[in-house]
Design a protein around this motif. Structure first.
Motif, PDB file in Angstrom:
ATOM      1  N   ARG A  29      14.876  29.065 120.233  1.00  0.00           N
ATOM      2  CA  ARG A  29      13.931  28.677 119.182  1.00  0.00           C
ATOM      3  C   ARG A  29      13.035  27.534 119.672  1.00  0.00           C
ATOM      4  N   ASP A  30      13.641  26.543 120.331  1.00  0.00           N
ATOM      5  CA  ASP A  30      12.850  25.426 120.858  1.00  0.00           C
ATOM      6  C   ASP A  30      11.860  25.897 121.924  1.00  0.00           C
ATOM      7  N   PHE A  31      12.275  26.857 122.751  1.00  0.00           N
ATOM      8  CA  PHE A  31      11.408  27.381 123.803  1.00  0.00           C
ATOM      9  C   PHE A  31      10.176  28.049 123.201  1.00  0.00           C
ATOM     10  N   ILE A  32      10.392  28.842 122.165  1.00  0.00           N
ATOM     11  CA  ILE A  32       9.274  29.515 121.493  1.00  0.00           C
ATOM     12  C   ILE A  32       8.323  28.485 120.888  1.00  0.00           C
ATOM     13  N   ILE A  33       8.884  27.490 120.202  1.00  0.00           N
ATOM     14  CA  ILE A  33       8.058  26.460 119.572  1.00  0.00           C
ATOM     15  C   ILE A  33       7.236  25.714 120.615  1.00  0.00           C
ATOM     16  N   ASP A  34       7.876  25.327 121.718  1.00  0.00           N
ATOM     17  CA  ASP A  34       7.180  24.559 122.759  1.00  0.00           C
ATOM     18  C   ASP A  34       5.987  25.311 123.332  1.00  0.00           C
ATOM     19  N   ALA A  45       7.348  34.654 112.440  1.00  0.00           N
ATOM     20  CA  ALA A  45       8.148  35.875 112.476  1.00  0.00           C
ATOM     21  C   ALA A  45       9.198  35.828 113.578  1.00  0.00           C
ATOM     22  N   SER A  46       8.824  35.333 114.753  1.00  0.00           N
ATOM     23  CA  SER A  46       9.778  35.275 115.867  1.00  0.00           C
ATOM     24  C   SER A  46      10.858  34.223 115.633  1.00  0.00           C
ATOM     25  N   TRP A  69      10.939  47.086 117.767  1.00  0.00           N
ATOM     26  CA  TRP A  69      10.564  46.010 116.839  1.00  0.00           C
ATOM     27  C   TRP A  69       9.309  46.432 116.088  1.00  0.00           C
ATOM     28  N   ASP A  70       9.419  46.608 114.785  1.00  0.00           N
ATOM     29  CA  ASP A  70       8.265  47.040 113.997  1.00  0.00           C
ATOM     30  C   ASP A  70       7.193  45.954 113.988  1.00  0.00           C
ATOM     31  N   VAL A  71       5.947  46.336 114.134  1.00  0.00           N
ATOM     32  CA  VAL A  71       4.779  45.472 114.309  1.00  0.00           C
ATOM     33  C   VAL A  71       4.880  44.701 115.619  1.00  0.00           C
ATOM     34  N   GLY A  72       5.964  43.992 115.830  1.00  0.00           N
ATOM     35  CA  GLY A  72       6.112  43.256 117.075  1.00  0.00           C
ATOM     36  C   GLY A  72       5.812  41.777 116.960  1.00  0.00           C
ATOM     37  N   HIS A  73       5.385  41.308 115.774  1.00  0.00           N
ATOM     38  CA  HIS A  73       5.166  39.873 115.596  1.00  0.00           C
ATOM     39  C   HIS A  73       6.438  39.082 115.892  1.00  0.00           C
ATOM     40  N   GLN A  74       7.598  39.709 115.670  1.00  0.00           N
ATOM     41  CA  GLN A  74       8.860  39.004 115.807  1.00  0.00           C
ATOM     42  C   GLN A  74       9.533  39.220 117.157  1.00  0.00           C
ATOM     43  N   ALA A  75       8.809  39.703 118.151  1.00  0.00           N
ATOM     44  CA  ALA A  75       9.433  40.109 119.413  1.00  0.00           C
ATOM     45  C   ALA A  75       9.365  39.051 120.512  1.00  0.00           C
ATOM     46  N   TYR A  76       8.968  37.822 120.205  1.00  0.00           N
ATOM     47  CA  TYR A  76       8.866  36.811 121.259  1.00  0.00           C
ATOM     48  C   TYR A  76      10.223  36.510 121.881  1.00  0.00           C
ATOM     49  N   GLY A  77      11.247  36.315 121.054  1.00  0.00           N
ATOM     50  CA  GLY A  77      12.583  36.074 121.588  1.00  0.00           C
ATOM     51  C   GLY A  77      13.064  37.230 122.436  1.00  0.00           C
TER      52      GLY A  77
END
Length: 588
Positions: A29-34, A45-46, A69-77
């Motif tokens: 989560r921290d990696f995505i935020i950074d 979403a991610s 992953w539907d749409v894919g907005h949540q696929a960063y992780g």
């Protein structure tokens, strides 16, 4: 050393002890935020599916087991855990990784998902293929949000999957929001399920799915337990997971709409980084939204419709001012178009605000329910043309071509904010046909845009500048580039510029004059060349046997990748520098 530093594939993830996974979730989560704080992208979403992402790759044998992953907005992780951690900072940048799952990018991206509600049909197709091939031990998982599952296509997939024995697991990621808050009766039903007050049985069990849940989507122990149980259960299954969009960043949890794709922000506080207080022209979407309110106040027949994009399209302003005449129908473009047709048939004046790329999903309805019956629906196509970092699934470059062939449609592209206002005003006064108004993502050209309304004559273009040798015919906002371009040319006196305004009907009287006056004609559009605006000009020139040379500048027969709009215009050879060089070369 972080746990995440050792994770280069799901195989590395599965080597961890389950007790280590909560720490990995925090690090992920921290990696995505950074990264997103600096590089921008889809954040909330991610963040909401970090634990779910870890649990899925921990329990299932991806990529052998298929995960969509539907749409894919949540696929960063998902991307970070599947070998793209070191290049994640290139996300959505020109030449970098895509912001959505992409089959050519990774073996773990089993299906490209830029538009919503496709995952159930796709995963069912894969499951049935596996059955036909004798791959009975392969799992098939689709993660779909509560907003996406309300779409008609998702229900078509559920309806079919429920009568098969396909090995399919649907993960319903229920956070009560897509980009804007979820709407509709299904949202109310899911709320009742979560509260334990749902009556008359379980909807998904009635569709022949084995239903499990609801389960806390941030409780890794519970997720691992449920997924392990479902892993070996045959047939169609659905796991209802409750998550919080923006989980782990307080600002993103508190303002889920703004932090869907927040731009740059402070990674510690979450505060959005404010831009310099400079008076800028408005965004086209806001000109649409505020103008619609202005018109609706004086015309009680006006209604506004959007499929799940009240913020993105700025229909939210009508919802705030005249809520009983503004309708968010959810992710249901087909329904939006036909509902608008029904309203027009009853004498209302429907403004149907849809992104260009999403109107593709309602093509039959535009033809059959609107144009064939010649109902005066007013389509407002936001995000027409190149849109930037969302890439090829979102570029609105096909609408001119796929709409131009439909009888009864008027197609208009404003060059600036005033033309957008005036064509909206003209359309609400009453037209004999439906009209499509296409305008781009981003800002217009004029700070003082709120001028008195003027009626626009249908099918009439504008002569902006007379020249002697070359006429540039532009359509829409990209014509402003031509204005700047002429000022920088070696021979500006030789260039004429025409803002054609209408793709259909063409201003044939003006075109005849242009054909007789100029030796060269250049057409410029931010849509595809095949069947587009330039093609329409060329067809008419052939019809009247014009002798001038005509060159078309537009998108070639290819999908344009992601990057800034300026970078993509260079790739497509419709940028200022390319046009300037071409025009200067005409005058040796």
């Amino acid at each position: 050393m972080r746990l995440l530093d050792h994770i280069n594939s799901p195989k590395d993830l599965r080597a961890l002890n389950p007790r280590q996974l909560p720490l990995l979730a925090k690090e992920l989560r921290d990696f995505i935020i950074d990264i997103v704080a600096v590089k921008e992208g889809h954040l909330g979403a991610s963040l909401g599916v970090v634990e779910l992402t870890i649990a899925l790759h921990y329990i299932f044998d991806t990529p052998k087991d298929k995960l969509i992953w539907d749409v894919g907005h949540q696929a960063y992780g998902h991307k970070i855990l599947t070998g793209r951690k070191e290049i994640f900072d290139t996300n959505r940048q020109l030449g970098g990784i895509s912001g959505f799952p992409k089959r050519t990018e990774s073996a773990y991206d089993d299906f490209g998902t830029g538009h919503s509600s496709t995952s159930i049909s796709a995963i069912l197709g894969m499951a049935l293929a596996a059955k036909l091939r004798g791959q009975a031990n392969r799992n098939h998982i689709a993660v779909i949000g509560d907003a996406s599952i309300a779409s008609g296509m998702a229900f078509e997939g559920l309806n079919h999957a429920g009568v098969t024995d396909a090995n399919v697991l649907i993960i319903l990621n229920d956070n009560a929001i897509g980009i804007d808050p979820s709407v509709g009766a299904l949202k109310k039903y899911l709320t009742n399920v979560k509260l334990g007050t749902a009556k008359d049985g379980n909807l998904f069990e009635c569709l022949n799915f084995k239903y499990n849940g609801p389960v806390d989507g941030h409780d890794l122990t519970a997720l691992l337990h449920e997924l392990e149980l479902l892993k070996d259960v045959a047939g169609p299954k659905l796991l209802h997971v409750i998550t919080t969009k923006g989980k782990g960043l307080t600002k993103a949890e508190e303002n889920q709409v703004a932090y869907h794709a927040p731009g740059k922000f402070d990674r510690i506080t979450g505060n959005l980084i404010s831009k310099p207080d400079v008076k800028l022209p408005p965004k086209y979407q806001d000109v649409f939204g505020h103008t619609l309110v202005e018109l609706a106040i004086s015309n009680e027949k006006i209604v506004g419709i959007t499929p799940a994009m009240p913020t993105g399209s700025s229909l939210k302003y009508l919802m705030e001012s005249v809520p009983d005449r503004a309708f968010d129908v959810g992710i249901a473009e087909q329904h939006a178009v036909t509902m608008a047709a029904g309203m027009a048939a009853e004498g209302l004046v429907p403004f149907c605000a849809i992104y260009s790329t999403f109107l593709q999903r309602a093509y039959d309805q535009v033809i059959h329910d609107v144009a064939l019956q010649n109902l005066p629906v007013i389509f407002c196509l936001d995000r027409a043309g190149l849109v930037g970092q969302d890439g090829p699934s979102h570029h609105g470059v096909f609408d001119i071509t796929y709409l131009r062939c439909i009888p009864n449609l008027i197609i208009f592209a404003p060059m600036n904010e005033m033309e957008l206002r005036n064509i909206m005003h003209t359309a609400q006064l009453g037209l004999p046909h439906p009209i499509v108004i296409r305008y781009p993502r981003g800002r217009g050209t004029t700070v003082a845009w709120k001028a008195p309304f003027e009626k626009i004559s249908i099918g009439i273009g504008q002569e902006l500048k007379i020249g002697t040798k070359v006429a540039v015919l532009s359509i829409g906002h990209i014509g402003n580039m031509v204005v700047q371009l002429i000022e920088e040319l070696d021979r500006p006196d030789a260039i004429g510029h025409y803002n054609m305004r209408f793709i259909k009907p063409l201003d044939t009287q003006l075109l005849r004059t242009i054909f007789q006056t100029y030796e060269y004609i250049i057409t410029l559009e931010d849509g595809c060349k095949a069947g587009g605006f330039g093609s329409a000009i060329l067809e008419y020139a052939n019809q009247v046997q014009a002798k001038c040379k005509i060159e078309i500048f537009g998108i070639e027969d290819q999908f344009i990748p992601h990057g800034t709009i300026e970078e993509l215009q260079v790739l497509a050879n419709i940028d200022l520098k390319t046009l300037k060089k071409h025009l200067n070369n005409l005058f040796p």
